[in-house]
Design a protein around this motif. Structure first.
Motif, mmCIF file in Angstrom:
data_model
loop_
_atom_site.group_PDB
_atom_site.id
_atom_site.type_symbol
_atom_site.label_atom_id
_atom_site.label_comp_id
_atom_site.label_asym_id
_atom_site.label_seq_id
_atom_site.Cartn_x
_atom_site.Cartn_y
_atom_site.Cartn_z
ATOM 1 N N LYS A 156 -18.078 -31.072 -27.320
ATOM 2 C CA LYS A 156 -19.342 -31.781 -27.127
ATOM 3 C C LYS A 156 -19.483 -32.934 -28.105
ATOM 4 N N THR A 157 -19.066 -32.712 -29.361
ATOM 5 C CA THR A 157 -19.151 -33.776 -30.363
ATOM 6 C C THR A 157 -18.267 -34.959 -29.978
ATOM 7 N N SER A 158 -17.067 -34.674 -29.429
ATOM 8 C CA SER A 158 -16.174 -35.759 -29.016
ATOM 9 C C SER A 158 -16.782 -36.553 -27.863
ATOM 10 N N LEU A 159 -17.474 -35.861 -26.939
ATOM 11 C CA LEU A 159 -18.091 -36.538 -25.803
ATOM 12 C C LEU A 159 -19.278 -37.394 -26.249
ATOM 13 N N VAL A 160 -19.999 -36.924 -27.249
ATOM 14 C CA VAL A 160 -21.102 -37.718 -27.803
ATOM 15 C C VAL A 160 -20.580 -39.051 -28.319
ATOM 16 N N ALA A 161 -19.414 -38.995 -28.981
ATOM 17 C CA ALA A 161 -18.815 -40.221 -29.508
ATOM 18 C C ALA A 161 -18.298 -41.119 -28.389
ATOM 19 N N VAL A 162 -17.660 -40.525 -27.366
ATOM 20 C CA VAL A 162 -17.095 -41.312 -26.268
ATOM 21 C C VAL A 162 -18.183 -42.063 -25.509
ATOM 22 N N PHE A 163 -19.302 -41.389 -25.221
ATOM 23 C CA PHE A 163 -20.360 -41.990 -24.420
ATOM 24 C C PHE A 163 -21.473 -42.605 -25.282
ATOM 25 N N SER A 164 -21.294 -42.560 -26.620
ATOM 26 C CA SER A 164 -22.283 -43.151 -27.545
ATOM 27 C C SER A 164 -23.692 -42.649 -27.231
ATOM 28 N N LEU A 165 -23.835 -41.353 -27.157
ATOM 29 C CA LEU A 165 -25.111 -40.758 -26.779
ATOM 30 C C LEU A 165 -26.085 -40.733 -27.943
ATOM 31 N N THR A 166 -27.325 -41.047 -27.651
ATOM 32 C CA THR A 166 -28.377 -40.936 -28.656
ATOM 33 C C THR A 166 -28.818 -39.479 -28.755
ATOM 34 N N LEU A 167 -29.605 -39.183 -29.784
ATOM 35 C CA LEU A 167 -30.103 -37.818 -29.954
ATOM 36 C C LEU A 167 -30.991 -37.426 -28.776
ATOM 37 N N ASP A 168 -31.800 -38.380 -28.282
ATOM 38 C CA ASP A 168 -32.675 -38.088 -27.145
ATOM 39 C C ASP A 168 -31.857 -37.736 -25.904
ATOM 40 N N GLU A 169 -30.736 -38.438 -25.682
ATOM 41 C CA GLU A 169 -29.883 -38.159 -24.525
ATOM 42 C C GLU A 169 -29.193 -36.810 -24.660
ATOM 43 N N GLN A 170 -28.911 -36.402 -25.889
ATOM 44 C CA GLN A 170 -28.245 -35.113 -26.105
ATOM 45 C C GLN A 170 -29.164 -33.931 -25.837
ATOM 46 N N ILE A 171 -30.466 -34.106 -26.114
ATOM 47 C CA ILE A 171 -31.406 -32.987 -25.991
ATOM 48 C C ILE A 171 -32.300 -33.119 -24.769
ATOM 49 N N MET A 172 -32.049 -34.121 -23.912
ATOM 50 C CA MET A 172 -32.873 -34.325 -22.727
ATOM 51 C C MET A 172 -32.833 -33.086 -21.845
ATOM 52 N N GLN A 173 -34.021 -32.632 -21.405
ATOM 53 C CA GLN A 173 -34.128 -31.422 -20.603
ATOM 54 C C GLN A 173 -34.228 -31.762 -19.124
ATOM 55 N N THR A 174 -34.090 -30.741 -18.274
ATOM 56 C CA THR A 174 -34.118 -30.931 -16.818
ATOM 57 C C THR A 174 -35.536 -30.967 -16.272
ATOM 58 N N GLY A 175 -36.539 -30.860 -17.116
ATOM 59 C CA GLY A 175 -37.923 -30.836 -16.653
ATOM 60 C C GLY A 175 -38.614 -29.550 -17.051
ATOM 61 N N GLY A 176 -37.876 -28.519 -17.365
ATOM 62 C CA GLY A 176 -38.422 -27.252 -17.834
ATOM 63 C C GLY A 176 -37.596 -26.759 -18.996
ATOM 64 N N ARG A 177 -37.929 -25.580 -19.506
ATOM 65 C CA ARG A 177 -37.161 -25.062 -20.623
ATOM 66 C C ARG A 177 -35.801 -24.580 -20.136
ATOM 67 N N GLY A 178 -34.848 -24.538 -21.010
ATOM 68 C CA GLY A 178 -33.523 -24.083 -20.611
ATOM 69 C C GLY A 178 -32.441 -25.011 -21.113
ATOM 70 N N VAL A 179 -31.280 -24.994 -20.464
ATOM 71 C CA VAL A 179 -30.136 -25.794 -20.871
ATOM 72 C C VAL A 179 -30.401 -27.259 -20.555
ATOM 73 N N GLY A 180 -30.106 -28.158 -21.501
ATOM 74 C CA GLY A 180 -30.327 -29.576 -21.314
ATOM 75 C C GLY A 180 -29.332 -30.179 -20.332
#
Length: 262
Positions: free
Chosen positions: A30-54
Protein backbone atom coordinates in the motif's frame (compact mmCIF):
# COMPACT_ATOMS: atom_id res chain seq x y z
CA UNK A 1 -1.63 11.64 -10.22
CA UNK A 2 -4.68 10.65 -8.18
CA UNK A 3 -6.56 7.61 -6.93
CA UNK A 4 -7.07 5.28 -9.96
CA UNK A 5 -10.66 4.73 -11.06
CA UNK A 6 -10.10 1.02 -11.63
CA UNK A 7 -8.25 -1.39 -9.36
CA UNK A 8 -6.77 -3.12 -12.44
CA UNK A 9 -4.52 -0.05 -12.79
CA UNK A 10 -2.76 -1.31 -9.65
CA UNK A 11 -1.73 -4.65 -11.20
CA UNK A 12 1.44 -3.34 -12.89
CA UNK A 13 2.71 -1.24 -9.91
CA UNK A 14 2.19 -4.17 -7.53
CA UNK A 15 3.98 -6.60 -9.89
CA UNK A 16 6.88 -4.17 -10.32
CA UNK A 17 7.16 -3.73 -6.55
CA UNK A 18 7.27 -7.51 -5.97
CA UNK A 19 9.56 -8.19 -8.95
CA UNK A 20 12.66 -8.41 -6.71
CA UNK A 21 11.26 -11.71 -5.36
CA UNK A 22 11.22 -10.62 -1.72
CA UNK A 23 8.07 -11.24 0.36
CA UNK A 24 6.27 -8.01 1.18
CA UNK A 25 3.65 -7.09 3.72
CA UNK A 26 0.30 -5.69 2.60
CA UNK A 27 1.21 -2.44 4.34
CA UNK A 28 4.42 -2.15 2.30
CA UNK A 29 2.48 -2.73 -0.92
CA UNK A 30 0.00 0.00 0.00
CA UNK A 31 2.84 2.40 0.82
CA UNK A 32 4.44 1.75 -2.59
CA UNK A 33 1.11 2.45 -4.33
CA UNK A 34 0.71 5.70 -2.40
CA UNK A 35 4.06 6.79 -3.82
CA UNK A 36 3.27 5.61 -7.38
CA UNK A 37 -0.07 7.44 -7.56
CA UNK A 38 1.05 10.40 -5.37
CA UNK A 39 -2.00 10.00 -3.16
CA UNK A 40 -2.90 12.61 -0.59
CA UNK A 41 -3.95 11.67 2.93
CA UNK A 42 -7.57 12.49 2.06
CA UNK A 43 -7.45 10.11 -0.94
CA UNK A 44 -5.98 7.36 1.23
CA UNK A 45 -8.74 7.55 3.85
CA UNK A 46 -11.66 8.40 1.54
CA UNK A 47 -14.69 6.28 2.47
CA UNK A 48 -17.40 4.73 0.28
CA UNK A 49 -20.14 6.82 1.91
CA UNK A 50 -20.55 4.77 5.10
CA UNK A 51 -18.30 3.25 7.71
CA UNK A 52 -16.06 0.40 6.69
CA UNK A 53 -13.15 -0.19 4.32
CA UNK A 54 -12.05 2.91 2.38
CA UNK A 55 -12.01 3.16 -1.41
CA UNK A 56 -8.21 2.95 -1.63
CA UNK A 57 -8.02 -0.11 0.65
CA UNK A 58 -10.84 -1.80 -1.32
CA UNK A 59 -9.02 -1.29 -4.62
CA UNK A 60 -5.77 -2.69 -3.17
CA UNK A 61 -7.63 -5.74 -1.77
CA UNK A 62 -9.37 -6.39 -5.11
CA UNK A 63 -6.13 -6.07 -7.10
CA UNK A 64 -4.33 -8.49 -4.77
CA UNK A 65 -7.32 -10.87 -4.90
CA UNK A 66 -7.11 -11.29 -8.69
CA UNK A 67 -3.32 -11.45 -8.71
CA UNK A 68 -3.67 -14.35 -6.25
CA UNK A 69 -6.46 -16.07 -8.20
CA UNK A 70 -4.51 -15.95 -11.48
CA UNK A 71 -1.36 -17.32 -9.81
CA UNK A 72 0.78 -14.19 -10.23
CA UNK A 73 1.45 -13.85 -6.50
CA UNK A 74 1.13 -16.12 -3.50
CA UNK A 75 0.55 -15.60 0.21
CA UNK A 76 3.19 -16.82 2.60
CA UNK A 77 1.05 -15.47 5.44
CA UNK A 78 -2.33 -13.73 5.68
CA UNK A 79 -0.69 -10.32 5.18
CA UNK A 80 2.51 -11.26 3.32
CA UNK A 81 2.69 -11.60 -0.47
CA UNK A 82 5.40 -12.89 -2.82
CA UNK A 83 5.63 -13.01 -6.61
CA UNK A 84 5.50 -16.46 -8.25
CA UNK A 85 7.48 -17.77 -11.22
CA UNK A 86 4.44 -17.15 -13.42
CA UNK A 87 4.23 -13.61 -12.10
CA UNK A 88 7.97 -13.09 -12.64
CA UNK A 89 7.58 -14.07 -16.30
CA UNK A 90 4.89 -11.42 -16.72
CA UNK A 91 6.86 -8.81 -14.76
CA UNK A 92 9.92 -9.40 -17.00
CA UNK A 93 7.85 -8.28 -20.00
CA UNK A 94 8.09 -4.74 -18.57
CA UNK A 95 4.53 -3.89 -19.55
CA UNK A 96 3.45 -0.39 -18.59
CA UNK A 97 -0.17 -1.46 -18.32
CA UNK A 98 -1.59 -4.82 -17.16
CA UNK A 99 -5.36 -5.19 -17.43
CA UNK A 100 -7.78 -8.05 -16.76
CA UNK A 101 -7.38 -9.42 -20.28
CA UNK A 102 -3.59 -9.65 -19.98
CA UNK A 103 -3.86 -11.12 -16.48
CA UNK A 104 -6.29 -13.79 -17.72
CA UNK A 105 -4.15 -14.59 -20.79
CA UNK A 106 -0.93 -15.15 -18.82
CA UNK A 107 -2.56 -16.57 -15.67
CA UNK A 108 -3.24 -20.09 -14.49
CA UNK A 109 -6.58 -20.48 -16.29
CA UNK A 110 -8.74 -18.42 -13.93
CA UNK A 111 -10.86 -16.12 -16.08
CA UNK A 112 -11.89 -12.63 -15.02
CA UNK A 113 -15.17 -11.36 -16.46
CA UNK A 114 -14.24 -7.80 -17.36
CA UNK A 115 -17.15 -5.55 -16.44
CA UNK A 116 -17.37 -1.87 -15.56
CA UNK A 117 -15.49 -1.64 -12.29
CA UNK A 118 -17.13 0.21 -9.45
CA UNK A 119 -15.24 1.35 -6.33
CA UNK A 120 -14.75 -1.62 -4.01
CA UNK A 121 -16.79 -4.01 -6.19
CA UNK A 122 -15.20 -7.04 -7.86
CA UNK A 123 -16.49 -8.33 -11.21
CA UNK A 124 -18.19 -11.71 -11.14
CA UNK A 125 -15.90 -14.65 -12.12
CA UNK A 126 -17.21 -16.73 -15.01
CA UNK A 127 -17.22 -19.93 -12.93
CA UNK A 128 -20.58 -19.09 -11.37
CA UNK A 129 -23.22 -21.79 -11.20
CA UNK A 130 -26.47 -21.27 -13.17
CA UNK A 131 -29.43 -19.99 -11.17
CA UNK A 132 -32.42 -22.33 -11.32
CA UNK A 133 -36.00 -21.27 -10.93
CA UNK A 134 -38.52 -22.75 -8.56
CA UNK A 135 -42.23 -22.24 -8.09
CA UNK A 136 -42.77 -21.45 -4.43
CA UNK A 137 -45.80 -22.81 -2.51
CA UNK A 138 -48.30 -20.38 -0.94
CA UNK A 139 -47.06 -18.63 2.17
CA UNK A 140 -50.11 -20.00 4.02
CA UNK A 141 -50.36 -23.69 3.03
CA UNK A 142 -53.29 -24.37 5.42
CA UNK A 143 -55.38 -21.44 4.20
CA UNK A 144 -58.67 -22.20 2.50
CA UNK A 145 -58.58 -22.03 -1.30
CA UNK A 146 -59.98 -18.82 -2.80
CA UNK A 147 -63.64 -18.87 -3.73
CA UNK A 148 -64.33 -19.16 -7.44
CA UNK A 149 -67.09 -17.19 -9.12
CA UNK A 150 -69.67 -19.24 -10.96
CA UNK A 151 -69.44 -18.59 -14.69
CA UNK A 152 -72.81 -17.80 -16.34
CA UNK A 153 -73.62 -19.78 -19.50
CA UNK A 154 -73.10 -16.68 -21.65
CA UNK A 155 -69.55 -16.31 -20.37
CA UNK A 156 -68.58 -19.99 -20.58
CA UNK A 157 -67.44 -19.65 -24.20
CA UNK A 158 -64.66 -17.22 -23.29
CA UNK A 159 -61.38 -18.85 -22.25
CA UNK A 160 -60.71 -18.61 -18.55
CA UNK A 161 -57.82 -16.39 -17.51
CA UNK A 162 -54.88 -18.31 -16.14
CA UNK A 163 -53.97 -17.54 -12.53
CA UNK A 164 -50.73 -15.68 -12.05
CA UNK A 165 -47.82 -17.89 -10.97
CA UNK A 166 -45.18 -16.42 -8.74
CA UNK A 167 -41.73 -17.49 -9.88
CA UNK A 168 -38.70 -16.67 -7.78
CA UNK A 169 -35.07 -17.38 -8.36
CA UNK A 170 -33.53 -20.14 -6.32
CA UNK A 171 -30.54 -18.64 -4.61
CA UNK A 172 -28.87 -19.06 -1.25
CA UNK A 173 -29.21 -16.13 1.13
CA UNK A 174 -25.87 -16.32 2.91
CA UNK A 175 -26.64 -13.21 4.98
CA UNK A 176 -29.59 -15.07 6.50
CA UNK A 177 -27.43 -18.15 7.06
CA UNK A 178 -24.78 -16.06 8.82
CA UNK A 179 -27.38 -14.78 11.28
CA UNK A 180 -29.44 -17.94 11.82
CA UNK A 181 -26.35 -20.12 12.15
CA UNK A 182 -25.16 -17.96 15.04
CA UNK A 183 -28.07 -19.41 16.98
CA UNK A 184 -26.75 -22.93 16.20
CA UNK A 185 -23.33 -24.53 15.64
CA UNK A 186 -21.72 -21.30 14.37
CA UNK A 187 -18.32 -21.89 15.99
CA UNK A 188 -18.06 -25.38 14.51
CA UNK A 189 -18.88 -23.97 11.06
CA UNK A 190 -16.34 -21.18 11.48
CA UNK A 191 -13.62 -23.67 12.40
CA UNK A 192 -14.41 -25.78 9.30
CA UNK A 193 -14.51 -22.72 7.01
CA UNK A 194 -11.21 -21.40 8.40
CA UNK A 195 -9.55 -24.80 8.18
CA UNK A 196 -10.76 -25.44 4.61
CA UNK A 197 -10.52 -21.99 3.03
CA UNK A 198 -8.12 -20.10 5.31
CA UNK A 199 -5.51 -19.82 2.55
CA UNK A 200 -8.05 -18.13 0.26
CA UNK A 201 -9.24 -15.59 2.83
CA UNK A 202 -7.83 -12.11 3.17
CA UNK A 203 -6.88 -10.59 6.51
CA UNK A 204 -10.01 -8.40 6.40
CA UNK A 205 -12.25 -11.43 5.86
CA UNK A 206 -10.59 -13.31 8.73
CA UNK A 207 -11.04 -10.30 11.03
CA UNK A 208 -14.70 -9.98 10.00
CA UNK A 209 -15.34 -13.64 10.91
CA UNK A 210 -13.67 -13.12 14.30
CA UNK A 211 -15.81 -10.04 15.03
CA UNK A 212 -19.00 -11.82 14.02
CA UNK A 213 -18.10 -14.80 16.21
CA UNK A 214 -17.23 -12.54 19.15
CA UNK A 215 -20.47 -10.55 18.82
CA UNK A 216 -23.01 -11.98 21.28
CA UNK A 217 -26.10 -10.53 19.56
CA UNK A 218 -28.29 -13.23 18.04
CA UNK A 219 -28.95 -11.18 14.91
CA UNK A 220 -26.58 -8.81 13.15
CA UNK A 221 -27.68 -5.95 10.87
CA UNK A 222 -27.70 -7.41 7.30
CA UNK A 223 -26.21 -4.11 6.09
CA UNK A 224 -23.23 -4.22 8.45
CA UNK A 225 -19.81 -4.27 6.79
CA UNK A 226 -18.79 -7.55 8.47
CA UNK A 227 -21.93 -9.37 7.29
CA UNK A 228 -21.54 -7.98 3.75
CA UNK A 229 -17.88 -9.00 3.64
CA UNK A 230 -18.52 -12.59 4.79
CA UNK A 231 -21.57 -12.78 2.48
CA UNK A 232 -19.29 -11.79 -0.44
CA UNK A 233 -16.72 -14.39 0.68
CA UNK A 234 -19.35 -17.17 0.77
CA UNK A 235 -20.73 -16.09 -2.64
CA UNK A 236 -17.21 -16.23 -4.10
CA UNK A 237 -16.49 -19.65 -2.59
CA UNK A 238 -19.90 -20.98 -3.68
CA UNK A 239 -19.21 -19.89 -7.27
CA UNK A 240 -15.92 -21.80 -7.18
CA UNK A 241 -16.56 -24.73 -4.84
CA UNK A 242 -20.34 -25.27 -4.99
CA UNK A 243 -21.36 -28.31 -2.95
CA UNK A 244 -18.04 -28.39 -1.07
CA UNK A 245 -18.88 -25.10 0.65
CA UNK A 246 -22.38 -26.34 1.50
CA UNK A 247 -20.90 -29.45 3.12
CA UNK A 248 -18.54 -27.30 5.19
CA UNK A 249 -21.45 -25.10 6.35
CA UNK A 250 -23.77 -28.10 7.02
CA UNK A 251 -26.49 -26.75 4.71
CA UNK A 252 -28.24 -27.94 1.55
CA UNK A 253 -28.92 -26.00 -1.67
CA UNK A 254 -32.01 -24.44 -0.07
CA UNK A 255 -30.03 -23.13 2.89
CA UNK A 256 -31.54 -25.65 5.33
CA UNK A 257 -29.41 -27.20 8.06
CA UNK A 258 -28.27 -30.79 7.50
CA UNK A 259 -26.48 -33.32 9.64
CA UNK A 260 -22.64 -33.20 9.44
CA UNK A 261 -22.75 -36.93 8.63
CA UNK A 262 -24.84 -36.46 5.46
Amino acid sequence: MSLPKQYSQMYAPIMNFLADGAPRKRKEIKTSLVAVFSLTLDEQIMQTGGRGVGIFDSKVNDALFYLLKTGMVEQTDTTIFKITERGMDLANMKLRVIDNEILTKHGNGFRILDKQQEPGKRPEPTLRKPVHEKIMPPSRPNAAPPKTRAVPPAESKAPAARPAITVVKKDLDFKKIINTSRQGPWRQRVERVTQTYGSKMSAEESDAIKRITKNKDKNLPPASEDVKQIDLLFEKLYAEEGKSLLAVLFIDEKGQDISPDV
